[in-house]
Design an enzyme around this catalytic site. Structure first.
Site, PDB file in Angstrom:
ATOM      1  N   GLN A   1      39.428 -19.943 -18.155  1.00  0.00           N
ATOM      2  CA  GLN A   1      38.924 -19.635 -19.489  1.00  0.00           C
ATOM      3  C   GLN A   1      39.644 -20.493 -20.520  1.00  0.00           C
ATOM      4  O   GLN A   1      40.688 -20.125 -21.040  1.00  0.00           O
ATOM      5  CB  GLN A   1      39.093 -18.153 -19.819  1.00  0.00           C
ATOM      6  CG  GLN A   1      38.409 -17.810 -21.120  1.00  0.00           C
ATOM      7  CD  GLN A   1      38.306 -16.327 -21.365  1.00  0.00           C
ATOM      8  OE1 GLN A   1      38.573 -15.511 -20.499  1.00  0.00           O
ATOM      9  NE2 GLN A   1      37.902 -15.980 -22.562  1.00  0.00           N
ATOM     10  N   PHE A   2      39.053 -21.650 -20.808  1.00  0.00           N
ATOM     11  CA  PHE A   2      39.698 -22.603 -21.711  1.00  0.00           C
ATOM     12  C   PHE A   2      39.827 -22.045 -23.119  1.00  0.00           C
ATOM     13  O   PHE A   2      40.695 -22.463 -23.884  1.00  0.00           O
ATOM     14  CB  PHE A   2      38.952 -23.946 -21.713  1.00  0.00           C
ATOM     15  CG  PHE A   2      37.762 -23.997 -22.628  1.00  0.00           C
ATOM     16  CD1 PHE A   2      37.888 -24.510 -23.912  1.00  0.00           C
ATOM     17  CD2 PHE A   2      36.524 -23.531 -22.211  1.00  0.00           C
ATOM     18  CE1 PHE A   2      36.786 -24.560 -24.766  1.00  0.00           C
ATOM     19  CE2 PHE A   2      35.429 -23.577 -23.047  1.00  0.00           C
ATOM     20  CZ  PHE A   2      35.564 -24.088 -24.334  1.00  0.00           C
ATOM     21  N   THR A   3      39.018 -21.070 -23.495  1.00  0.00           N
ATOM     22  CA  THR A   3      39.086 -20.538 -24.861  1.00  0.00           C
ATOM     23  C   THR A   3      40.408 -19.837 -25.144  1.00  0.00           C
ATOM     24  O   THR A   3      40.760 -19.627 -26.310  1.00  0.00           O
ATOM     25  CB  THR A   3      37.917 -19.571 -25.156  1.00  0.00           C
ATOM     26  OG1 THR A   3      37.972 -18.473 -24.249  1.00  0.00           O
ATOM     27  CG2 THR A   3      36.577 -20.280 -25.058  1.00  0.00           C
TER      28      THR A   3
END
Length: 147
Positions: A78-80
């Site tokens: 989850q790059f966010t």
């Protein structure tokens, strides 16, 4: 490296309507990779997560780790989590690692976790639907830089 660690009764992830990873009792881990993260952060983070005593013992006390209960983990990229919302209204992802480097570190994280417990995953960079049945809920945000 940032991990959102949730104690779950069960969790699964779908891609294009198909379940690609599914676990029973254990941990749902959302993993964000930041620029500058390395193998060192992976080892520290995995050690902290697998030994974190967040499962209840027979007396109802959080005294057992995921290893102790023979639990599983579902690890979702989850790059966010590397997003910065300090300025303006649109998150900045300047601190997120490039996809090529992040994928390698994500895969190393999964391999390190598999040394201790069974692990399922989503598909890196895919549009995923994550279904989480929180147990508690019990949720921790762990930043490897703070360990």
């Amino acid at each position: 490296m940032i991990a959102v660690v949730q104690r779950v009764s069960r969790s699964y992830v779908e891609v294009d309507g198909e379940i690609v990873g599914k676990i029973g009792k254990g941990l749902n881990i959302l993993l964000g990779i930041e620029k500058g993260d390395s193998e060192k952060e992976i080892r520290k983070l995995v050690d902290k997560i697998v030994n974190l005593r967040i499962f209840e013992d027979n007396n109802g006390k959080m005294n057992l780790s995921v290893i102790d209960i023979k639990g599983e983990a579902l690890v979702i990229s989850q790059f966010t989590l590397a997003g910065n919302v300090k300025k303006g209204r649109r998150p900045s992802f300047d601190n997120a690692e490039s996809p090529d480097k992040a994928k390698g570190l994500y895969e190393r994280f999964v391999l390190e976790m598999e040394k201790y417990i069974p692990v399922q995953t989503g598909i890196f960079a895919a549009d995923m639907k994550v279904f989480i049945e929180n147990d508690g809920p019990v949720t921790f945000i762990i930043d490897s830089k703070a360990l």
